[in-house]
Design a protein around this motif. Structure first.
Motif, PDB file in Angstrom:
ATOM      1  N   MET A 178       0.828  -1.202   0.000  1.00 14.12           N
ATOM      2  CA  MET A 178       0.000   0.000   0.000  1.00 14.12           C
ATOM      3  C   MET A 178       0.864   1.255   0.000  1.00 14.12           C
ATOM      4  O   MET A 178       0.515   2.266  -0.644  1.00 14.12           O
ATOM      5  N   VAL A 179       1.987   1.213   0.706  1.00 16.05           N
ATOM      6  CA  VAL A 179       2.936   2.325   0.675  1.00 16.05           C
ATOM      7  C   VAL A 179       3.398   2.578  -0.756  1.00 16.05           C
ATOM      8  O   VAL A 179       3.407   3.722  -1.231  1.00 16.05           O
ATOM      9  N   SER A 180       3.776   1.512  -1.453  1.00 16.79           N
ATOM     10  CA  SER A 180       4.227   1.646  -2.843  1.00 16.79           C
ATOM     11  C   SER A 180       3.129   2.256  -3.710  1.00 16.79           C
ATOM     12  O   SER A 180       3.399   3.104  -4.573  1.00 16.79           O
ATOM     13  N   ARG A 181       1.906   1.809  -3.491  1.00 20.08           N
ATOM     14  CA  ARG A 181       0.782   2.321  -4.278  1.00 20.08           C
ATOM     15  C   ARG A 181       0.593   3.821  -4.069  1.00 20.08           C
ATOM     16  O   ARG A 181       0.438   4.583  -5.031  1.00 20.08           O
ATOM     17  N   SER A 182       0.635   4.239  -2.830  1.00 29.08           N
ATOM     18  CA  SER A 182       0.479   5.672  -2.548  1.00 29.08           C
ATOM     19  C   SER A 182       1.632   6.488  -3.122  1.00 29.08           C
ATOM     20  O   SER A 182       1.430   7.578  -3.669  1.00 29.08           O
ATOM     21  N   LEU A 183       2.841   5.969  -3.005  1.00 33.25           N
ATOM     22  CA  LEU A 183       4.006   6.659  -3.563  1.00 33.25           C
ATOM     23  C   LEU A 183       3.877   6.804  -5.077  1.00 33.25           C
ATOM     24  O   LEU A 183       4.246   7.840  -5.648  1.00 33.25           O
ATOM     25  N   SER A 184       3.332   5.781  -5.726  1.00 33.15           N
ATOM     26  CA  SER A 184       3.200   5.829  -7.182  1.00 33.15           C
ATOM     27  C   SER A 184       2.255   6.946  -7.611  1.00 33.15           C
ATOM     28  O   SER A 184       2.425   7.538  -8.688  1.00 33.15           O
TER      29      SER A 184
END
Length: 247
Positions: A178-184
């Motif tokens: 989810m962190v990666s998704r938000s960063l993207s």
């Protein structure tokens, strides 16, 4: 030429990343910063650095903000106005705890290392990543322009969980996805990719000797996926064969 930083570079997948990147004959890497908690005791890493002048071991503990901030200063003093192009959050922990063994302290430790650590590292290095993407001659969303790769696991997939157990590890990796998704989403305008990488079951200290993948093969396949990553992979969980893991 681009600059890259990887955490957990003293052994396993992290060390193999450093080796394969350093030995690349294409000359695409100006600086490879190999971070771990105690570089002075990382003998294999030190041997690589002695052979390859563009490999720089640096101290970084993913649970210690002071060491992260010191690492930012050290990297900044080297890359200067060119910034940093690639960040690989590889450091992590794993254990095979059953439900009866889970406790608050364990959950805190796993989330601190596997989820909070990568997020805070991105936060602290973000000015350098933005600088790297802005000054790069590469166009569009690209590995070499600006990218963040968070090392996850197929065990972080909610829909793919058919065997249970490993609560702290699974939950921390699902949170990392989810962190990666938000960063993207947040960093797309800055031309910075953010992707979760699932390396598979690898023969490392974490994966064990019965794992199905040799570390050198795993890293080789991951690098191929990273080098071709772009808009379609941004914010997703990509495995070592190029497939997209379900959430």
């Amino acid at each position: 030429m681009a600059s890259l930083l990887i955490t957990g570079a003293n052994r396993g997948i992290g060390l193999e990343f450093v080796r394969q990147l350093a030995e690349s004959k294409e000359g695409k890497w100006k600086h490879i910063f190999a971070a771990c908690r105690n570089p002075a005791k990382a003998e294999s890493l030190q041997k690589l650095a002695a052979i390859h002048p563009h490999v720089t071991p640096i101290t970084l503990d993913v649970t210690d903000d002071a060491t992260i901030e010191a690492a930012v200063k050290e990297v900044s003093s080297v890359v200067k106005e060119n910034g940093l192009n690639v960040l690989i959050n590889n450091a992590g922990i794993i254990a095979l705890e059953p439900l009866e063994k889970v406790n608050r302290e364990m959950l805190h430790e796993y989330f601190n290392v596997n989820t909070a650590g990568p997020l805070i590292i991105v936060q602290k290095f973000l000015p350098l990543l933005k600088q790297g993407a802005a000054t790069s001659k590469v166009s569009g969303l690209s590995f070499y322009r600006g990218s963040i790769f968070n090392m996850t696991s197929g065990m972080g997939s909610i829909s793919d969980n058919t065997s249970g157990k490993m609560y702290a590890y699974r939950a921390s990796k699902a949170a990392l996805n989810m962190v990666s998704r938000s960063l993207s989403v947040d960093l797309k305008a800055d031309n910075i990719l953010a992707i979760s990488l699932a390396p598979g079951w690898v023969q490392t200290d974490m994966g064990g000797k019965n794992a199905t993948l040799k570390v050198e093969d795993c890293v080789s396949m991951l690098l191929k996926e990273m080098e071709t990553a772009g808009e379609n992979e941004n914010g997703k969980v990509v495995n070592f064969r190029g497939g997209i893991y379900p959430w």
